[in-house]
Design a protein around this motif. Structure first.
Motif, PDB file in Angstrom:
ATOM      1  N   SER A   1       0.843  -1.183   0.000  1.00 36.01           N
ATOM      2  CA  SER A   1       0.000   0.000   0.000  1.00 36.01           C
ATOM      3  C   SER A   1       0.882   1.237   0.000  1.00 36.01           C
ATOM      4  CB  SER A   1      -0.903  -0.006   1.248  1.00 36.01           C
ATOM      5  OG  SER A   1      -1.787   1.092   1.233  1.00 36.01           O
ATOM      6  N   ASN A   2       0.386   2.293  -0.627  1.00 38.61           N
ATOM      7  CA  ASN A   2       1.113   3.573  -0.673  1.00 38.61           C
ATOM      8  C   ASN A   2       2.523   3.400  -1.259  1.00 38.61           C
ATOM      9  OD1 ASN A   2      -1.006   5.113   0.668  1.00 38.61           O
ATOM     10  ND2 ASN A   2      -0.449   3.960   2.500  1.00 38.61           N
TER      11      ASN A   2
ATOM     12  N   SER B   1      -9.705   7.972  -6.471  1.00 38.55           N
ATOM     13  CA  SER B   1     -11.097   8.401  -6.561  1.00 38.55           C
ATOM     14  C   SER B   1     -11.223   9.318  -7.768  1.00 38.55           C
ATOM     15  CB  SER B   1     -11.522   9.147  -5.287  1.00 38.55           C
ATOM     16  OG  SER B   1     -10.905  10.434  -5.236  1.00 38.55           O
TER      17      SER B   1
ATOM     18  N   PRO C   1      -8.056   0.074  -4.624  1.00 44.89           N
ATOM     19  CA  PRO C   1      -7.902   1.433  -4.120  1.00 44.89           C
ATOM     20  C   PRO C   1      -8.677   1.700  -2.829  1.00 44.89           C
ATOM     21  CG  PRO C   1      -9.368   1.395  -6.005  1.00 44.89           C
ATOM     22  CD  PRO C   1      -8.765   0.039  -5.913  1.00 44.89           C
ATOM     23  N   TYR C   2      -8.079   2.526  -1.981  1.00 46.32           N
ATOM     24  CA  TYR C   2      -8.776   2.989  -0.787  1.00 46.32           C
ATOM     25  C   TYR C   2      -9.159   4.458  -0.976  1.00 46.32           C
ATOM     26  CZ  TYR C   2      -4.383   5.261   0.701  1.00 46.32           C
ATOM     27  OH  TYR C   2      -3.252   6.047   0.773  1.00 46.32           O
ATOM     28  N   SER C   3      -9.959   4.966  -0.050  1.00 44.31           N
ATOM     29  CA  SER C   3     -10.473   6.342  -0.099  1.00 44.31           C
ATOM     30  C   SER C   3     -11.192   6.640  -1.413  1.00 44.31           C
ATOM     31  CB  SER C   3      -9.335   7.347   0.125  1.00 44.31           C
ATOM     32  OG  SER C   3      -9.839   8.614   0.508  1.00 44.31           O
TER      33      SER C   3
ATOM     34  N   TYR D   1      -6.340  15.807   3.170  1.00 47.62           N
ATOM     35  CA  TYR D   1      -7.292  16.390   2.228  1.00 47.62           C
ATOM     36  C   TYR D   1      -7.065  17.886   2.005  1.00 47.62           C
ATOM     37  CZ  TYR D   1      -9.228  12.089   4.071  1.00 47.62           C
ATOM     38  OH  TYR D   1      -9.379  10.799   4.497  1.00 47.62           O
TER      39      TYR D   1
ATOM     40  N   GLN E   1      -2.447  -1.396  -3.197  1.00 52.17           N
ATOM     41  CA  GLN E   1      -3.554  -0.670  -2.576  1.00 52.17           C
ATOM     42  C   GLN E   1      -3.133   0.786  -2.342  1.00 52.17           C
ATOM     43  OE1 GLN E   1      -6.147  -2.748   0.266  1.00 52.17           O
ATOM     44  NE2 GLN E   1      -5.678  -1.112   1.717  1.00 52.17           N
ATOM     45  N   ASN E   2      -3.449   1.627  -3.298  1.00 51.41           N
ATOM     46  CA  ASN E   2      -3.173   3.055  -3.207  1.00 51.41           C
ATOM     47  C   ASN E   2      -4.481   3.828  -3.232  1.00 51.41           C
ATOM     48  OD1 ASN E   2      -0.473   2.395  -3.303  1.00 51.41           O
ATOM     49  ND2 ASN E   2       0.027   3.695  -5.027  1.00 51.41           N
ATOM     50  N   SER E   3      -4.414   5.089  -2.892  1.00 51.88           N
ATOM     51  CA  SER E   3      -5.592   5.941  -2.928  1.00 51.88           C
ATOM     52  C   SER E   3      -6.031   6.188  -4.372  1.00 51.88           C
ATOM     53  CB  SER E   3      -5.279   7.272  -2.246  1.00 51.88           C
ATOM     54  OG  SER E   3      -6.340   8.180  -2.403  1.00 51.88           O
TER      55      SER E   3
ATOM     56  N   ASN F   1      -8.611  12.089  -7.544  1.00 48.23           N
ATOM     57  CA  ASN F   1      -7.148  11.897  -7.620  1.00 48.23           C
ATOM     58  C   ASN F   1      -6.756  10.664  -8.437  1.00 48.23           C
ATOM     59  OD1 ASN F   1      -7.868   9.855  -5.838  1.00 48.23           O
ATOM     60  ND2 ASN F   1      -6.064  10.083  -4.567  1.00 48.23           N
TER      61      ASN F   1
ATOM     62  N   ALA G   1     -12.916   9.943  -1.362  1.00 47.01           N
ATOM     63  CA  ALA G   1     -12.062  11.095  -1.066  1.00 47.01           C
ATOM     64  C   ALA G   1     -12.339  11.689   0.310  1.00 47.01           C
ATOM     65  CB  ALA G   1     -12.219  12.154  -2.149  1.00 47.01           C
TER      66      ALA G   1
END
Length: 330
Positions: free
Chosen positions: A162-163, A192, A215-217, A247, A188-190, A195, A220
């Protein structure tokens, strides 16, 4: 619910993954350990998720200082055998679990932390294990070799990251090939609608090597739910009042984002029967076949409603492009 195997594994996950970062805390932040959802509230969310067909839970050893894993483990012990056998568990390590605890991805630390995770979850083998952040103080060779050994020794079934940056991912794949190690099976990266451009580069690498992407978030931090309004104070207890740092970029571009959300409401009403902004945002991600599953972190059972909306609509390529073009390049 939709299901899909991840990476090159036989692990089948639900395309909606329940994020358990608010169980017993607010993510990995020590100052919020003991807050978030208590155990009873967490179990209510887990029950509601299973009723919806969600089989995959995402947690981390540092979520709530171990409370998230403990709550899930206690919930599993109450479930019947059929439910337990269908659940896929994913956890992560890197962040401190208490004030004064170490952080990182050294072989010694990972080997210690996985045992604690297995104990709290009440299992002998973890389905999916991730590095929560990348550790620039430790060589990738050491970290990857340790994860590989955990897999060989049966403590985990597969591992991911992740990240992680594109450069780190490419380098990791090269190291695994050169040392004949098991590779990451998913990232597993952010990601939405606010982004997605940065995540697109990672997605292309994942597709190239046949890796999953979860993906997470996807909402957002609440910005894609409509809960934040122009010129209105943030709701007490929201991410923007508890932990606004991730954010800040959205705040700087909030006028453009609010304009985009208003346009999104019009598109929803005209094309999809006026489903929620959150449901449409999730559907936008699910309509990308390269995305294995998305991590959703509801604070209440009723927050799962947009998932049902997202699963019941289909976006074509024109819809996807039109929605993506509503928002500024962040």
């Amino acid at each position: 619910m939709q299901y899909q195997k991840i990476g090159h594994t036989d692990i089948e996950i639900s395309r909606i993954i329940l994020g358990c970062g608010s169980f017993g805390g607010i993510g990995s932040a020590p100052e919020f350990f003991g807050q978030g959802e208590n155990e009873e509230q967490s179990h209510e969310i887990l029950d509601a998720a299973v009723r919806l067909g969600i089989t995959t839970f995402d947690t981390a050893d540092a979520y709530g200082g171990g409370r998230s894993e403990t709550y899930i483990g206690n919930w599993l012990r109450k479930c019947d055998k059929i439910v337990r056998n269908n659940i896929v568990l994913s956890s992560k390590t890197y962040n401190p679990m208490f004030i004064g605890d170490s952080k990182g991805l050294s072989r010694e630390r990972i080997s210690e932390k996985i045992d604690g995770t297995l104990k709290r979850l009440g299992i002998k083998q973890l389905d999916m294990y991730l590095s929560h952040e990348m550790d620039v103080q430790i060589t990738l060779e050491e970290t990857l070799s340790c994860f590989n050994d955990l897999q060989i020794n049966g403590k985990i079934s597969a591992y991911g990251a992740s990240n992680i940056s594109c450069e780190q991912l490419e380098k990791s794949i090269s190291i695994c090939d050169n040392l004949n190690l098991h590779r990451y099976e998913w990232i597993q990266n952010s990601m939405s609608l606010l982004n997605y451009r940065e995540a697109e580069r990672i997605l292309q690498i994942c597709s190239k090597y046949g890796l999953g992407f979860t993906p997470y978030s996807p909402l957002a931090g609440g910005w894609l739910t409509g809960k934040y309004q122009r010129d209105v104070n943030y709701e007490p207890g929201s991410r923007m009042t508890l932990r606004p740092e991730p954010y800040e970029n959205y705040v700087q571009h909030q006028n453009s984002i609010f304009d985009g959300l208003n346009s999104m409401k019009k598109i929803s009403k005209e094309r999809f029967g006026d489903i929620s902004i959150a449901g449409l945002s999730l559907a936008w991600l699910l309509s990308d076949c390269r995305i294995t599953g998305i991590v959703i972190g509801p604070r209440k059972p009723e927050h799962l409603k947009p998932i049902e909306e997202a699963l019941n609509i289909h976006l074509n390529e024109t819809d996807r492009i039109d929605l993506a073009n509503l928002f500024p390049v962040l």
